[in-house]
Design a protein around this motif. Structure first.
Motif, mmCIF file in Angstrom:
data_model
loop_
_atom_site.group_PDB
_atom_site.id
_atom_site.type_symbol
_atom_site.label_atom_id
_atom_site.label_comp_id
_atom_site.label_asym_id
_atom_site.label_seq_id
_atom_site.Cartn_x
_atom_site.Cartn_y
_atom_site.Cartn_z
ATOM 1 N N SER A 81 16.922 17.886 -22.138
ATOM 2 C CA SER A 81 16.515 17.904 -20.728
ATOM 3 C C SER A 81 17.700 18.213 -19.836
ATOM 4 O O SER A 81 18.813 17.754 -20.078
ATOM 5 N N ARG A 82 17.436 18.971 -18.796
ATOM 6 C CA ARG A 82 18.470 19.286 -17.806
ATOM 7 C C ARG A 82 18.115 18.512 -16.534
ATOM 8 O O ARG A 82 16.952 18.461 -16.150
ATOM 9 N N VAL A 83 19.109 17.928 -15.906
ATOM 10 C CA VAL A 83 18.888 17.072 -14.740
ATOM 11 C C VAL A 83 19.289 17.808 -13.467
ATOM 12 O O VAL A 83 20.420 18.285 -13.346
ATOM 13 N N LEU A 84 18.363 17.865 -12.528
ATOM 14 C CA LEU A 84 18.586 18.442 -11.211
ATOM 15 C C LEU A 84 18.455 17.330 -10.187
ATOM 16 O O LEU A 84 17.380 16.768 -10.011
ATOM 17 N N VAL A 85 19.564 16.997 -9.527
ATOM 18 C CA VAL A 85 19.541 15.961 -8.495
ATOM 19 C C VAL A 85 18.937 16.538 -7.227
ATOM 20 O O VAL A 85 19.238 17.673 -6.833
ATOM 21 N N LEU A 86 18.101 15.745 -6.577
ATOM 22 C CA LEU A 86 17.568 16.068 -5.253
ATOM 23 C C LEU A 86 17.801 14.823 -4.409
ATOM 24 O O LEU A 86 17.140 13.800 -4.604
ATOM 25 N N SER A 87 18.769 14.894 -3.486
ATOM 26 C CA SER A 87 19.216 13.692 -2.791
ATOM 27 C C SER A 87 19.639 13.998 -1.359
ATOM 28 O O SER A 87 19.968 15.128 -1.020
ATOM 29 N N PHE A 88 19.644 12.940 -0.539
ATOM 30 C CA PHE A 88 20.207 13.045 0.804
ATOM 31 C C PHE A 88 21.724 12.957 0.778
ATOM 32 O O PHE A 88 22.395 13.379 1.701
ATOM 33 N N HIS A 89 22.282 12.364 -0.262
ATOM 34 C CA HIS A 89 23.721 12.092 -0.336
ATOM 35 C C HIS A 89 24.528 13.355 -0.592
ATOM 36 O O HIS A 89 24.255 14.095 -1.534
ATOM 37 N N VAL A 90 25.544 13.571 0.239
ATOM 38 C CA VAL A 90 26.430 14.717 0.046
ATOM 39 C C VAL A 90 27.911 14.320 0.082
ATOM 40 O O VAL A 90 28.766 15.175 0.186
ATOM 41 N N GLN A 91 28.178 13.028 -0.051
ATOM 42 C CA GLN A 91 29.573 12.599 -0.079
ATOM 43 C C GLN A 91 30.226 13.122 -1.358
ATOM 44 O O GLN A 91 29.633 13.095 -2.434
ATOM 45 N N GLU A 92 31.477 13.549 -1.229
ATOM 46 C CA GLU A 92 32.185 14.140 -2.366
ATOM 47 C C GLU A 92 32.204 13.201 -3.575
ATOM 48 O O GLU A 92 31.988 13.636 -4.713
ATOM 49 N N SER A 93 32.438 11.915 -3.345
ATOM 50 C CA SER A 93 32.524 10.979 -4.469
ATOM 51 C C SER A 93 31.200 10.879 -5.220
ATOM 52 O O SER A 93 31.178 10.794 -6.458
ATOM 53 N N ILE A 94 30.090 10.926 -4.512
ATOM 54 C CA ILE A 94 28.780 10.829 -5.157
ATOM 55 C C ILE A 94 28.444 12.120 -5.897
ATOM 56 O O ILE A 94 27.984 12.096 -7.038
ATOM 57 N N VAL A 95 28.708 13.247 -5.257
ATOM 58 C CA VAL A 95 28.433 14.539 -5.893
ATOM 59 C C VAL A 95 29.280 14.693 -7.155
ATOM 60 O O VAL A 95 28.778 15.076 -8.218
ATOM 61 N N THR A 96 30.549 14.358 -7.055
ATOM 62 C CA THR A 96 31.447 14.454 -8.209
ATOM 63 C C THR A 96 30.995 13.521 -9.329
ATOM 64 O O THR A 96 30.976 13.900 -10.503
ATOM 65 N N ALA A 97 30.591 12.312 -8.968
ATOM 66 C CA ALA A 97 30.104 11.357 -9.966
ATOM 67 C C ALA A 97 28.831 11.873 -10.635
ATOM 68 O O ALA A 97 28.631 11.656 -11.837
ATOM 69 N N ALA A 98 27.979 12.538 -9.887
ATOM 70 C CA ALA A 98 26.741 13.073 -10.457
ATOM 71 C C ALA A 98 27.057 14.130 -11.520
ATOM 72 O O ALA A 98 26.494 14.097 -12.619
ATOM 73 N N PHE A 99 27.968 15.031 -11.211
ATOM 74 C CA PHE A 99 28.320 16.050 -12.199
ATOM 75 C C PHE A 99 29.041 15.428 -13.392
ATOM 76 O O PHE A 99 28.835 15.842 -14.538
ATOM 77 N N ALA A 100 29.841 14.406 -13.147
ATOM 78 C CA ALA A 100 30.503 13.685 -14.249
ATOM 79 C C ALA A 100 29.468 12.988 -15.139
ATOM 80 O O ALA A 100 29.692 12.816 -16.344
#
Length: 142
Positions: A81-100
């Motif tokens: 499965s491939r995960v596609l985030v759909l979120s209101f959050h755009v803070q760098e720390s959250i985005v970076t954590a999501a890709f990590a």
């Protein structure tokens, strides 16, 4: 795309309006097949393990298991499965954590419905999908 081979999609968002709207959009597309919806991270993980969707559209802010933890667990329990985030959050720390955590794309909830549908298709095709707001946070390498 051959519509006989439909992209299996799981939607996970705690907001009932967003969840039902996304479900309606996915159901209207001949090349997409909705295999489940989840209201929290734990249910998303359970459904991903059972249904083995091609793409999981995942909100980050959900009750119980947070979206980042759910993404990691989905990648472990449903590795195809491939995960596609759909979120209101755009803070760098959250985005970076999501890709990590192993997500394959990140869209903000201010994108159009067409962008979400295209994002699902591109994510399934193995392409990294990011919205403009996320790209501006991550910098020019994306």
């Amino acid at each position: 795309m051959d519509v006989r081979v439909r992209t299996r999609v799981l939607l996970a968002d705690d907001n009932a309006l967003i969840r039902s709207t996304l479900a309606r959009l996915v159901r209207a597309e001949r090349d997409l097949l909705l295999v489940g919806t989840a209201v929290d991270g734990m249910r998303a993980v359970e459904l991903a393990e059972r249904e083995q969707p091609h793409v999981v559209v995942l909100d980050l802010s959900m009750p119980g298991v947070h979206g980042l933890t759910a993404a990691e667990q989905i990648r472990h329990k449903s590795p195809s499965s491939r995960v596609l985030v759909l979120s209101f959050h755009v803070q760098e720390s959250i985005v970076t954590a999501a890709f990590a955590a192993g997500v394959h794309g990140y869209l903000t909830k201010d994108v159009s419905s067409g962008d979400v549908l295209d994002g699902i298709r591109h994510t399934h095709a193995g392409q990294m999908v990011v919205s403009d707001r996320v790209r501006s946070v991550l910098g020019p390498q994306t």
